[in-house]
Design an enzyme around this catalytic site. Structure first.
Site, PDB file in Angstrom:
ATOM      1  N   ARG A  46     -88.691  29.946  17.774  1.00 65.59           N
ATOM      2  CA  ARG A  46     -90.137  29.896  17.520  1.00 65.59           C
ATOM      3  C   ARG A  46     -90.558  31.031  16.603  1.00 65.59           C
ATOM      4  O   ARG A  46     -91.445  30.879  15.754  1.00 65.59           O
ATOM      5  CB  ARG A  46     -90.904  29.967  18.850  1.00 65.59           C
ATOM      6  N   PHE A  78     -91.976  38.469   5.889  1.00 58.10           N
ATOM      7  CA  PHE A  78     -93.250  39.186   5.875  1.00 58.10           C
ATOM      8  C   PHE A  78     -92.954  40.640   6.178  1.00 58.10           C
ATOM      9  O   PHE A  78     -92.600  40.968   7.315  1.00 58.10           O
ATOM     10  CB  PHE A  78     -94.175  38.568   6.925  1.00 58.10           C
ATOM     11  N   GLY A  79     -93.038  41.497   5.182  1.00 57.90           N
ATOM     12  CA  GLY A  79     -92.600  42.879   5.324  1.00 57.90           C
ATOM     13  C   GLY A  79     -93.739  43.857   5.506  1.00 57.90           C
ATOM     14  O   GLY A  79     -94.267  44.397   4.526  1.00 57.90           O
ATOM     15  N   TRP A 120     -87.595  45.580  11.352  1.00 50.28           N
ATOM     16  CA  TRP A 120     -87.926  44.449  12.221  1.00 50.28           C
ATOM     17  C   TRP A 120     -88.583  43.321  11.423  1.00 50.28           C
ATOM     18  O   TRP A 120     -89.586  42.746  11.840  1.00 50.28           O
ATOM     19  CB  TRP A 120     -88.811  44.874  13.394  1.00 50.28           C
ATOM     20  N   CYS A 122    -103.066  37.739   8.671  1.00 42.97           N
ATOM     21  CA  CYS A 122    -101.833  36.969   8.831  1.00 42.97           C
ATOM     22  C   CYS A 122    -101.259  37.149  10.236  1.00 42.97           C
ATOM     23  O   CYS A 122    -100.784  36.191  10.861  1.00 42.97           O
ATOM     24  CB  CYS A 122    -100.805  37.396   7.795  1.00 42.97           C
ATOM     25  N   ASN A 151    -102.859  37.691  12.916  1.00 45.38           N
ATOM     26  CA  ASN A 151    -103.643  36.908  13.872  1.00 45.38           C
ATOM     27  C   ASN A 151    -103.129  35.472  13.960  1.00 45.38           C
ATOM     28  O   ASN A 151    -103.147  34.862  15.038  1.00 45.38           O
ATOM     29  CB  ASN A 151    -105.118  36.921  13.484  1.00 45.38           C
ATOM     30  N   ARG A 210    -100.035  35.702  16.109  1.00 49.03           N
ATOM     31  CA  ARG A 210    -100.404  35.955  17.510  1.00 49.03           C
ATOM     32  C   ARG A 210    -100.900  34.686  18.180  1.00 49.03           C
ATOM     33  O   ARG A 210    -100.624  34.445  19.362  1.00 49.03           O
ATOM     34  CB  ARG A 210    -101.474  37.042  17.571  1.00 49.03           C
ATOM     35  N   GLU A 220     -96.179  41.781  17.177  1.00 52.95           N
ATOM     36  CA  GLU A 220     -97.548  41.298  16.942  1.00 52.95           C
ATOM     37  C   GLU A 220     -98.548  41.961  17.879  1.00 52.95           C
ATOM     38  O   GLU A 220     -99.547  41.362  18.281  1.00 52.95           O
ATOM     39  CB  GLU A 220     -97.639  39.770  17.079  1.00 52.95           C
ATOM     40  N   PHE A 234    -108.402  53.746  20.227  1.00 56.71           N
ATOM     41  CA  PHE A 234    -107.072  53.839  19.625  1.00 56.71           C
ATOM     42  C   PHE A 234    -106.735  55.304  19.328  1.00 56.71           C
ATOM     43  O   PHE A 234    -107.601  56.071  18.926  1.00 56.71           O
ATOM     44  CB  PHE A 234    -107.013  53.036  18.325  1.00 56.71           C
TER      45      PHE A 234
END
Length: 386
Positions: free
Chosen positions: A92, A131-132, A164, A241, A243, A246, A366, A386
């Site tokens: 997935r 996607f880096g 990753w 992206c 989102n 996620r 994510e 945060f």
């Protein structure tokens, strides 16, 4: 129809088209991925030979429109993600990296030329993308980004490291996020054949072993001026992206939970202890009931968020609620199912330990639990912690 579908059948709440997407994905997952996934996990290998077949039935970028894309509903995409993750989270993840992150970045921020060149190829699986964004030192704080893009005449020159990054070592292209000379984050399409680009698979994983994550090095990677995604500017671009990815996890994690729950229910009926099936015992039934309630709640939340997304009303805070809930509850369900299976639950006779290990990665990428808790807390209080 299994007992879980009898008690709560998602088909009662979706359209015929959405159900058709789900059943096509289920057939693919059960007949193509399932027979090879245990060995692939053991061998630390993504079954890349199956990716073109995912493209053949149209799942990559399926909820986007134009450029030969199907414009299916977000609920349909969620159902596909759920069926893939019911077999393995790693597969997935490949769907998400290609269809939500890489294609999503080009679809949202690319020029017409970029969209026409790449999106049809990526939709069919002819071209694999990555996607880096994440960097070794960055983790959950991409604002610490060290990757740079400087302009030299008619070229951009990229330098830095990413970690990753899914699919990078088999990809034809990727979207790299880098800070320009003004410190603004911009997206760039980087063909992987470009000199100075290196992608190295991360091998020492105890989770997502049937998946492919890489470390990327960019050493004076020179790109033409039109490699930049013209619509991208600032961290809000990659976050949009993320989102999308996620949202897929909200459904996907429930697929892993369903797979664990199914084998626990079946095992509770056939495994005998002290002369009776363990499913006849009150404690086991209580465990099964509590897990099913959380699964059903997670599915209803995923469905609600999907309808909100299709209506254009889904917020990032709502996505955080879904991602936090689905993954957290899926991990609890997997752990409880393992206890019902007893010692055999740690073997490859059952998929539960593999799901447990994979879900620890899903919990981290994510956005960690803590990040999503803070997003929700900010929505509730109006104050950022945060």
């Amino acid at each position: 129809m299994n007992t879980i579908d009898t008690l709560f059948n998602i088909s009662d709440f979706v359209t015929e088209e959405e159900r058709e997407w789900q059943m096509r994905a289920r057939e693919f997952a059960q007949t193509k991925i399932q027979p090879v996934i245990d060995q692939a996990f053991e061998d630390r290998r993504l079954p890349v030979e199956l990716l073109p077949e995912v493209g053949s039935f149209g799942a990559f970028g399926m909820y986007m429109d134009g450029y030969t894309l199907p414009a299916a509903s977000s609920v349909a995409y969620g159902l596909v993600a759920m069926e893939f993750e019911a077999v393995d989270s790693g597969f997935r993840t490949a769907l998400s990296v290609q269809g939500s992150l890489a294609m999503g970045a080009i679809h949202k921020f690319g020029s017409e030329e970029q969209k026409n060149e790449w999106l049809p190829q990526m939709h069919t699986g002819e071209a694999i993308g990555f996607f880096g964004l994440t960097e070794p030192q960055g983790g959950s704080d991409p604002n610490t980004m060290l990757t740079t893009a400087r302009r030299e005449g008619d070229e951009w020159v990229l330098n830095g490291k990413k970690r990753w990054i899914g699919l990078a070592s088999i990809a034809k292209l990727g979207v790299i996020w880098a800070k320009d000379e003004e410190g603004i984050v911009r997206g760039f399409i980087v063909p992987t054949a470009t000199p100075g680009f290196t992608a190295t698979p991360i091998e020492n994983k105890l989770s997502m072993r049937a998946s492919l994550q890489c470390e990327i090095e960019l050493d004076n990677v020179r790109l033409p001026a039109d490699a930049i995604l013209p619509g991208s500017k600032g961290l809000s671009s990659p976050f949009k992206c993320l989102n999308e990815a996620r949202y897929g996890i909200v459904w996907g994690a429930m697929g892993a939970a369903r797979a664990c729950l199914e084998v626990a229910v079946e095992r509770s009926q056939t495994r005998e202890v002290f002369g009776q099936p363990i499913g006849s015992k009150q404690i086991t039934q209580a465990k099964l009931a509590d897990m099913f309630v959380e699964y059903e709640k997670g599915m209803l939340l995923a469905l609600h968020l999907g309808r909100q997304k299709d209506a254009g009303k889904l917020t990032h805070g709502q996505i955080s609620v879904g991602k936090l809930n689905s993954v957290r509850e899926a991990i609890k369900i997997a752990g409880t199912c393992r206890s019902i299976l007893g010692g055999d639950g740690i073997t490859t006779d059952f998929p539960v330990m593999r799901h447990m290990a994979n879900l620890e990665s899903v919990r981290t990428y994510e956005g960690t639990d803590e990040v999503h808790q803070l997003v929700i807390g900010r929505e509730l209080t109006g104050m950022a912690a945060f």
